[in-house]
Design a protein around this motif. Structure first.
Motif, PDB file in Angstrom:
ATOM      1  N   THR A  89     -54.276  84.207 120.725  1.00  0.00           N
ATOM      2  CA  THR A  89     -52.915  84.822 120.625  1.00  0.00           C
ATOM      3  C   THR A  89     -51.726  84.592 121.032  1.00  0.00           C
ATOM      4  OG1 THR A  89     -54.529  86.515 120.633  1.00  0.00           O
ATOM      5  CG2 THR A  89     -52.206  86.972 120.511  1.00  0.00           C
ATOM      6  N   PHE A  90     -51.317  84.240 122.564  1.00  0.00           N
ATOM      7  CA  PHE A  90     -51.081  82.963 122.922  1.00  0.00           C
ATOM      8  C   PHE A  90     -49.958  82.106 121.984  1.00  0.00           C
ATOM      9  CE2 PHE A  90     -51.938  85.545 127.248  1.00  0.00           C
ATOM     10  CZ  PHE A  90     -51.922  86.684 126.878  1.00  0.00           C
ATOM     11  N   SER A 104     -46.047  79.766 118.007  1.00  0.00           N
ATOM     12  CA  SER A 104     -46.104  78.856 116.949  1.00  0.00           C
ATOM     13  C   SER A 104     -44.652  79.685 116.484  1.00  0.00           C
ATOM     14  CB  SER A 104     -47.243  79.353 116.637  1.00  0.00           C
ATOM     15  OG  SER A 104     -46.885  77.955 114.821  1.00  0.00           O
ATOM     16  N   GLY A 105     -44.907  81.439 115.876  1.00  0.00           N
ATOM     17  CA  GLY A 105     -43.930  82.237 115.042  1.00  0.00           C
ATOM     18  C   GLY A 105     -42.936  81.855 115.931  1.00  0.00           C
ATOM     19  N   LEU A 133     -57.500  76.108 107.721  1.00  0.00           N
ATOM     20  CA  LEU A 133     -57.121  77.571 109.040  1.00  0.00           C
ATOM     21  C   LEU A 133     -58.112  77.598 109.467  1.00  0.00           C
ATOM     22  CD1 LEU A 133     -52.929  77.895 108.089  1.00  0.00           C
ATOM     23  CD2 LEU A 133     -54.238  76.282 110.259  1.00  0.00           C
ATOM     24  N   ALA A 134     -57.911  78.305 110.258  1.00  0.00           N
ATOM     25  CA  ALA A 134     -58.896  79.600 111.029  1.00  0.00           C
ATOM     26  C   ALA A 134     -56.880  80.844 112.100  1.00  0.00           C
ATOM     27  CB  ALA A 134     -59.651  78.895 111.568  1.00  0.00           C
ATOM     28  N   VAL A 135     -56.828  80.027 111.871  1.00  0.00           N
ATOM     29  CA  VAL A 135     -55.562  81.155 112.555  1.00  0.00           C
ATOM     30  C   VAL A 135     -54.291  80.711 111.759  1.00  0.00           C
ATOM     31  CG1 VAL A 135     -56.663  81.281 115.319  1.00  0.00           C
ATOM     32  CG2 VAL A 135     -54.546  79.498 114.449  1.00  0.00           C
ATOM     33  N   ASP A 136     -53.428  82.001 111.788  1.00  0.00           N
ATOM     34  CA  ASP A 136     -51.960  81.978 111.750  1.00  0.00           C
ATOM     35  C   ASP A 136     -51.047  82.155 112.730  1.00  0.00           C
ATOM     36  OD1 ASP A 136     -52.942  81.515 108.838  1.00  0.00           O
ATOM     37  OD2 ASP A 136     -53.230  84.239 108.659  1.00  0.00           O
ATOM     38  N   ALA A 137     -49.659  81.667 112.490  1.00  0.00           N
ATOM     39  CA  ALA A 137     -49.100  81.635 113.460  1.00  0.00           C
ATOM     40  C   ALA A 137     -48.434  82.793 112.595  1.00  0.00           C
ATOM     41  CB  ALA A 137     -47.437  80.975 112.904  1.00  0.00           C
ATOM     42  N   LYS A 138     -47.758  83.759 114.985  1.00  0.00           N
ATOM     43  CA  LYS A 138     -47.433  85.299 114.595  1.00  0.00           C
ATOM     44  C   LYS A 138     -45.640  85.667 114.035  1.00  0.00           C
ATOM     45  CE  LYS A 138     -47.863  90.042 116.895  1.00  0.00           C
ATOM     46  NZ  LYS A 138     -48.437  89.936 118.092  1.00  0.00           N
ATOM     47  N   PRO A 139     -45.399  85.799 112.902  1.00  0.00           N
ATOM     48  CA  PRO A 139     -44.049  85.589 112.988  1.00  0.00           C
ATOM     49  C   PRO A 139     -43.540  86.359 114.153  1.00  0.00           C
ATOM     50  CG  PRO A 139     -45.203  86.030 110.985  1.00  0.00           C
ATOM     51  CD  PRO A 139     -46.179  86.319 112.260  1.00  0.00           C
TER      52      PRO A 139
END
Length: 450
Positions: free
Chosen positions: A165-166, A171-172, A396-402
Motif C-alpha cells: 500500500t505504501f 507511485s501515485g 498487473l496485480a496492484v494499481d497506483a493510488k492516485p
C-alpha cells in the motif's frame, strides 16, 4: 525481494514571515505563517536526524502530512493575492538521485514556493518507499520458516500488504509530480523554468520512472504475498510437484512479466535526454537497480512459463523456458549487469543469495522435466525465438493510488476562509456594497509571481 532504498534529502532553514506579507486588513494569516514555518523546521530537523539513524521513520510521514497541506495553502494564498511575496523565495535542497562527479548529493537552490512543494512531495514518496522497505526487512523470509504458525504467517502477510500500500501511494505521488506539480510550477513563473538549473529529480521523465519503479516494487511484494502459503508448504519438499496451495504458474509468470516490463520502462525513462540536467544524470545506483530487477523478473517469468508447460505435459517447452531462465540467473549471479541495491553491501549480499536460491529452484524443475521429456514425451526443445513468440502479455496485480492534493487548512477554499468572508459580509451595512475582489486571471499578471 526487497525494494529500492532512497537516500533522503536535507533542506536549509527558512522563515516565511521574512519573505511573506499578509495582505489582509486584519492580518488573518500571521499566525498561519508562523505555524507553517514551524512545521517546515520540524521537517528539516527530522530529515537531519534520519542521516544518523536507521529503521522505520513513520514520524517523518506524519510531519509531512502536516507540512504539505500548510504549504499548499500558502501557495494558494499567494496565487489569490491574500499573501504577497517580498521577493522570490529560494529553497535549498539536496538532490539525492542525481549522479555527481564526487559521488555525493549536491545542494541546489530552487526558486518559488512550488519548488518547496515538489521537494516536500518527493521526500514524502521517498519516505513511503523506505518505510515499505523497512517493513519488508523486519519480516525476514518468514514464509520459509518451517516453525511458523498459520496465524503468524497470515499476520506477516498483512504487514507485507501494508508495504504494498505504501509503495502504491508513492507511485501515485511520483505521477502527480510528473503530470501536475511540475507543469504548475512552470506555469506559475513568468518565463517558466528557463534558466533554472533543475536536478534530475525534478524532471517529468525521472518522476515518471519512479512511479513505474514504485509500482513494480509493489507488484513484486504482491507476488510474494500470493506465493506465501505455497512457499511454506514447499519447505519440506521444494521443487516438483507443486503443492495444492500454489496459484496458477501461468498467472505467476504474467505477474513477473509485468514487473519486468515496468522496471524496463522505468529504466528507459531514466535514460532519456529529458531526464538529465546540468546537475547530472540519474544516479548509477538507480539505473543498475532497474536493470537488475528487469532481468531478474524476466528470468522468473521464464521459470514459471516453463513450470506451466511442464505441468501441461509440454516437455520440450518446459526444458526450453527453464534453460533460458537458468542462463539469465547465471548471468545475474556472475554480475552480468549489477547486483547493487542502493549503497548497502548487505543488500548486495542478500540479492546474490536470492539469485542463487532461484537458480537452485530452476535447476530442480529443469532436471525433473528434462528426465520426463527424455523418457516420456520425447518433444523437441524449441529455439529461443520460438519460445519468445509464445510469451503472453503481463498482468498487473496492484494499481497506483492516485494522489489527491490536500484540502487547504487556511486561505481560499478552507473552512476558516469561508467563515471570515461570511463575517465580512454580515458586517457590511445595508446601504454599503462589499468591495469587489478581482478573480485570478482577470487582470494582467494575476495569480503569477516572479
Amino acid at each position: 525481494m526487497s525494494t529500492f532504498l532512497y537516500e533522503l534529502p536535507t533542506t536549509g532553514a527558512i522563515s516565511f514571515a521574512d519573505i511573506c506579507t499578509d495582505l489582509t486588513a486584519d492580518r488573518a494569516y500571521t499566525s498561519h505563517l508562523a505555524e507553517t514555518t514551524q512545521s517546515r523546521a520540524n521537517l528539516r530537523g527530522v530529515l537531519k536526524e534520519t542521516k544518523r539513524t536507521d529503521g522505520e521513520k513513520d514520524y517523518l510521514r506524519i510531519i509531512l502530512d502536516e507540512y504539505i497541506p500548510q504549504l499548499r495553502s500558502l501557495v494558494d494564498c499567494v496565487a489569490h493575492d491574500e499573501i504577497g511575496l517580498q521577493s522570490e523565495p529560494m529553497f535549498s535542497w539536496r538532490s539525492t538521485l542525481s549522479a555527481h562527479v564526487f559521488h555525493n548529493s549536491p545542494r541546489v537552490s530552487l526558486p518559488s514556493l512550488h519548488a518547496d512543494y515538489i521537494s516536500s512531495m518527493l521526500t514524502y514518496a521517498f519516505a513511503l518507499s523506505n518505510l515499505a522497505r523497512a517493513i519488508v526487512t523486519s519480516l525476514g523470509p518468514y514464509e520459509h520458516d518451517r516453525a511458523i504458525t498459520d496465524s503468524d504467517r497470515k499476520a506477516k502477510d498483512e504487514k507485507l500488504n501494508h508495504a504494498v500500500t505504501f509503495l502504491c501511494k508513492a507511485s501515485g505521488i511520483f505521477s502527480f509530480i510528473s503530470d501536475s506539480a511540475l507543469p504548475e510550477w512552470r506555469s506559475s513563473r513568468n518565463g517558466g523554468l528557463s534558466g533554472v538549473n533543475l536536478p534530475a529529480d525534478y524532471t517529468a521523465e525521472v518522476n515518471g520512472a519512479l512511479a513505474k519503479l514504485s509500482l513494480a516494487d509493489a507488484q513484486s511484494l504482491a507476488i510474494r504475498k500470493l506465493l506465501s502459503k505455497s512457499a511454506y508448504d514447499s519447505n519440506v519438499a521444494p521443487g516438483p510437484p507443486l503443492p495444492k496451495s500454489h496459484p496458477s504458474p501461468a498467472l505467476v509468470a504474467k505477474l513477473h512479466l509485468e514487473c519486468a516490463s515496468l522496471y524496463s520502462s522505468a529504466r528507459t525513462l531514466a535514460k532519456t535526454p529529458g531526464s538529465s540536467s546540468d546537475s547530472g544524470d540519474v544516479s548509477v545506483d538507480l539505473r543498475r537497480y532497474l536493470a537488475d530487477e528487469a532481468a531478474f523478473h524476466s528470468a522468473l517469468a521464464h521459470k514459471w512459463l516453463g513450470v506451466d508447460a511442464g505441468e501441461s505435459m509440454k516437455g520440450g517447452d518446459a526444458v526450453g523456458f527453464l534453460s533460458w531462465a537458468h542462463k539469465e540467473l547465471e548471468e545475474l549471479k556472475d554480475g552480468g549487469k549489477s547486483l547493487g541495491i542502493g549503497k548497502s553491501e548487505k543488500s548486495r549480499t542478500l540479492r546474490k543469495c536470492k539469485v542463487a536460491e532461484e537458480m537452485e529452484s530452476v535447476s530442480l524443475w529443469l532436471t525433473n522435466y528434462q528426465k520426463a521429456n527424455d523418457s516420456i514425451h520425447f518433444q523437441p526443445v524449441p529455439q529461443r525465438s520460438d519460445l519468445q513468440s509464445r510469451i503472453p502479455t503481463g498482468r498487473l496485480a496492484v494499481d497506483a493510488k492516485p494522489y489527491l492534493p490536500p484540502s487547504p487548512v487556511y486561505g481560499p477554499g478552507s473552512g476558516e476562509y469561508r467563515r471570515r468572508k461570511a463575517e465580512e459580509q454580515e458586517s457590511t451595512g445595508p446601504g454599503e456594497k462589499e468591495p469587489q475582489v478581482a478573480e485570478v486571471g482577470q487582470y494582467a499578471g494575476a495569480g503569477s509571481y516572479f
